[in-house]
Structures are given as C-alpha cells and as structure tokens.
Scaffold this motif. Structure first.
Motif, PDB file in Angstrom:
ATOM      1  N   ARG A  34       2.409   1.731  -3.254  1.00 35.56           N
ATOM      2  CA  ARG A  34       1.361   2.164  -4.322  1.00 35.56           C
ATOM      3  C   ARG A  34       1.009   3.845  -4.115  1.00 35.56           C
ATOM      4  NH1 ARG A  34      -2.782   0.068  -7.419  1.00 35.56           N
ATOM      5  NH2 ARG A  34      -3.748   1.581  -8.354  1.00 35.56           N
TER       6      ARG A  34
ATOM      7  N   THR B  39       1.056  -1.281  -0.056  1.00 33.38           N
ATOM      8  CA  THR B  39       0.027  -0.096   0.059  1.00 33.38           C
ATOM      9  C   THR B  39       0.864   1.286   0.045  1.00 33.38           C
ATOM     10  OG1 THR B  39      -1.972  -1.005   1.122  1.00 33.38           O
ATOM     11  CG2 THR B  39      -1.609   1.210   1.350  1.00 33.38           C
TER      12      THR B  39
ATOM     13  N   ALA C 185      -1.405  -3.780  -7.307  1.00 32.14           N
ATOM     14  CA  ALA C 185      -2.184  -3.769  -8.264  1.00 32.14           C
ATOM     15  C   ALA C 185      -3.506  -4.726  -8.167  1.00 32.14           C
ATOM     16  CB  ALA C 185      -1.540  -3.880  -9.813  1.00 32.14           C
ATOM     17  N   ASP C 186      -3.074  -5.887  -7.640  1.00 34.80           N
ATOM     18  CA  ASP C 186      -4.191  -6.977  -7.533  1.00 34.80           C
ATOM     19  C   ASP C 186      -5.226  -6.397  -6.480  1.00 34.80           C
ATOM     20  OD1 ASP C 186      -5.638  -9.200  -7.507  1.00 34.80           O
ATOM     21  OD2 ASP C 186      -3.913 -10.310  -6.364  1.00 34.80           O
TER      22      ASP C 186
ATOM     23  N   LEU D  28       4.469  -3.654  -5.873  1.00 33.07           N
ATOM     24  CA  LEU D  28       3.383  -2.839  -6.666  1.00 33.07           C
ATOM     25  C   LEU D  28       2.428  -3.750  -7.407  1.00 33.07           C
ATOM     26  CD1 LEU D  28       5.777  -0.005  -8.287  1.00 33.07           C
ATOM     27  CD2 LEU D  28       3.981   0.192  -6.435  1.00 33.07           C
ATOM     28  N   GLU D  29       3.044  -4.872  -7.872  1.00 36.48           N
ATOM     29  CA  GLU D  29       2.089  -5.724  -8.545  1.00 36.48           C
ATOM     30  C   GLU D  29       1.139  -6.383  -7.747  1.00 36.48           C
ATOM     31  OE1 GLU D  29       4.521  -9.036 -10.190  1.00 36.48           O
ATOM     32  OE2 GLU D  29       5.859  -7.740 -11.507  1.00 36.48           O
TER      33      GLU D  29
ATOM     34  N   TYR E 117      -5.654  -3.185  -5.475  1.00 37.71           N
ATOM     35  CA  TYR E 117      -6.385  -1.897  -5.676  1.00 37.71           C
ATOM     36  C   TYR E 117      -6.644  -1.479  -7.050  1.00 37.71           C
ATOM     37  CZ  TYR E 117      -4.347  -0.753  -0.990  1.00 37.71           C
ATOM     38  OH  TYR E 117      -4.369  -0.798   0.282  1.00 37.71           O
ATOM     39  N   GLY E 118      -6.252  -2.405  -8.044  1.00 42.17           N
ATOM     40  CA  GLY E 118      -6.642  -2.058  -9.211  1.00 42.17           C
ATOM     41  C   GLY E 118      -6.399  -0.685  -9.862  1.00 42.17           C
ATOM     42  N   ASP E 119      -7.284   0.169 -10.247  1.00 38.64           N
ATOM     43  CA  ASP E 119      -6.783   1.539 -10.649  1.00 38.64           C
ATOM     44  C   ASP E 119      -7.158   2.456  -9.784  1.00 38.64           C
ATOM     45  OD1 ASP E 119      -5.964   0.485 -13.096  1.00 38.64           O
ATOM     46  OD2 ASP E 119      -7.974   0.693 -14.091  1.00 38.64           O
TER      47      ASP E 119
END
Length: 380
Positions: free
Chosen positions: A27, A24, A284-285, A280-281, A287-289
């Motif tokens: 990101r 988090t 992305a899983d 970060l990958e 939070y998505g965008d």
C-alpha cells in the motif's frame, strides 16, 4: 537519526502478521513511497506471501516495492567471526588463556542481534523511505528488542577499559549497539504494530506485550485485529457466523476499553492473499483511503516519556512510569543501587532513577491512568 521510517509488525504466531506487513508495504509503495519489506522472522514466509523467492539481498517485487529475508546465519559468518577473532587475541594478551578467551567471546543472542542491526543499517543507509519489518512471534520479538541494551551492558562489564580502548572491532560493535538502541526508542522513527486475532488468550498476550514494549521505551502506534468473521444475515451458516462474530466483538470491546490505542479490524478473507494484487485488496480493508503512516494508524509521535517526575506538596516526589498495566498484571519492584528493577509479567528492566531520587525511598506504589506511580520520601 536520519533514514527511513521503520514499522515493526509482530504478534502471536499464526495471527497473520507477515501478510499484514506485506500488505502495508504494498500500500505504501502504491502511494509513491520507496518501501522495503524485510523479514526478520526465522520462518521466512514473506516470500510465500509475495509469491516469489526472496534472498538476503533486497529485490524489486513491484514498482517502489522491495523485499528481502534477513539471513542471521550469514551475518554471523560474515561479521561476528572477525570480531570474536580479534577479541580472543586481545583477551589472551591481558592474561586469559585460550579456553577462557573463547568462552568469554560467545555473546548470547548474537545471531538475532546481528539481524536487528542489519535492519537498522538498511533503514539508515538504504534508499528506502519506509522499512516494514516482519518480526518473529511476540516472545521472540520481545527478546530481540531487549538485546541491544542487554548485550551492550554485557560487553561493558565483561571487558576492561584498557582492552576496550584498543579494540577497533569492539568499538564498531558498541557503535552499532548505540545506533540500534537510538533507532528503536525514537518514537518519530520506529513504532510497533501489534497484530492479534480476537481470542481471549491472544488478547491477554497482547496486553502483556504492550506493557513489555513500554518498559523498553518502544512505541506501539496501533493494534490490528485480524481474521474477524464476516457479518452475515442469510444462509444456513448465518446463525453460527453471527454468534462467532458477537464473541469476537465482545473480546475486542474489552481490549478497546483497556488501551488508548485504536484497534483496527480486518475481516477474514475466503482466499489467502498471495501476490501484490490481493495484498492491496487486504490493505484497502485495513486502511481504507487513509495513509498507513498517518493518524489514526500512527499517532503524532509525541509519545509520553517512560518516566515523569513531579514534586508533591509537603515534600517528597512522585515518579510515574508509563506502563499500560491491567489488574491481572504480575508486578514486582526492587531497588538495585541507583536503579529500580521493574518486572512486569516476567519481563524485567533496570530503570535508572533520576539523580534527585537516589537518596529517597519508595513509600507507596499504585496504578492509575498514567501507569505505575511511585511515591518517594526522604531527605535530599
């Protein structure tokens, strides 16, 4: 209270809270915010997740991303010893012998308390926009979050007003406790993210934690279900994976039905994420965008107050205590002077009754979608 937004990550030991806290933070930093990820967990595995050694001094991990371990023992050595020394002197000056003074200045949980005050200091005075805290396991975190109020009460009852008035060090401690309490219960500043794995025992602990945090007036903005078995259709292991995932989905469905909070899901990864890139990958899983600080991951901040008082037709009043209780919750109520002692699954808090209700008695208690509801009757 000015300062950074604070996210506290906690959960049962081994659910992956440290990794998700680090992901988090990474990101948020990529999005342009200046972020500090701080470990308040005595295990201090945050450095392992980032793949680099960390100290108590914040160090730059990547652009806009900083990390640190909060060293409770060093804080005790630097701060608390001076306070104890001054208090021993003042207590001896009002007639207590040296042994008594020594015993009375050993406050419970002082090392954990100082760790939490250090997090608050970093959030308020540091250059960061967001402070993400990797807390210890749930039971330790609940005890830690209860300390500011408990120790403030301990100090207030222990020392006489004449001593307090002349104790500069004690005044600083009281100020820190007050600031810390205000930070923790401000829903626009601080919120908790509960990490869990989709297992019945873990979910049961999560439900108890939700009630305990609500009892403390601390907001939980979301739940994160980690390490879900990936969905699979092919290969010899596909049947086992489908069965296991179906079991996990059933557990999460029950949890989802018992709380208004959204349960976010993260699938188990083949390789342990270490370093900013893999983190970060993972983010992305999760939070998505979406922005990790925006809905649906964090609510608007308009949290319901712990207490809501409503008059009843025909006399009497109804007091709703916003606790997310389940049918299996162990609940105990007791009147202690002008306070109501509420105990949920072993976690106890004294709730100050509104002045209007202090001459009233509890006539009934029940649970509905507002939480615990008490009906008071009596004469004003």
């Amino acid at each position: 209270m000015a300062g950074a937004r604070v996210l506290l990550f906690t959960g049962k030991g081994g659910v992956g809270k440290t990794t998700l806290a680090a992901a988090t933070g990474a990101r948020l930093a990529v999005g342009g915010r200046k972020v500090l990820v701080a470990s308040a967990d005595p295990a201090h595995s945050l450095g392992d997740v980032f793949g680099r050694p960390l100290t108590h001094e914040p160090s730059e991990v990547d652009t806009c991303l900083y990390a640190a371990h909060v060293d409770a023992r060093e804080l005790v050595d630097k701060s608390w010893q001076d306070i104890r020394r001054q208090l021993r002197s003042w207590l001896a000056g009002v007639g207590l012998d040296e042994l008594d003074a020594e015993e009375l200045t050993v406050l419970p949980g002082v090392d954990e308390l100082l760790a939490l005050t250090e997090v608050a200091r970093l959030a308020r005075y540091g250059p960061w926009e967001v402070v993400v805290v990797d807390c210890g396991p749930t039971a330790e975190t609940l005890r830690l979050l209860a300390l500011p109020e408990a120790v403030a009460t301990y100090v207030d009852r222990l020392l006489m007003p004449a001593v307090r008035a002349n104790a500069a060090a004690l005044g600083r401690l009281a100020k820190h406790l007050g600031e810390l309490r205000r930070l923790l219960v401000n829903p626009n500043v601080t919120s908790v993210r509960l990490v869990l794995t989709p297992e019945r025992l873990v979910v049961a602990e999560t439900r108890r934690t939700l009630a305990a945090l609500a009892l403390r007036g601390i907001r939980v903005d979301s739940l994160v279900a980690n390490r879900l078995v990936p969905r699979s259709r092919w290969g010899p292991a596909a049947s086992w994976l489908r069965i296991r995932r179906a079991e996990q989905d059933a557990v999460l469905s029950e949890l989802d039905a018992s709380t208004p909070l959204r349960v976010h899901q993260v699938e188990h990864r083949a390789a342990e994420p270490v370093g900013v890139g893999p983190l970060l990958e993972l983010a992305a899983d999760l939070y998505g965008d979406a922005d990790p600080l925006a809905a649906p991951f964090a609510d608007s901040g308009d949290a319901r107050p712990l207490l809501e008082l409503h008059p009843l037709e025909g006399g009497g009043h109804e007091l709703a205590i916003a606790l997310p209780l389940t049918d299996s919750a162990e609940l105990d109520l007791a009147r202690v002077g002008d306070d109501l002692a509420v105990t949920v699954d072993g976690v106890r808090r004294l709730v100050a009754l509104p002045v209007l209700l202090r001459s009233y008695t509890v006539a009934d208690a029940y649970i509905d979608d507002r939480g615990l509801v008490l009906r008071f009757e009596g004469q004003e």
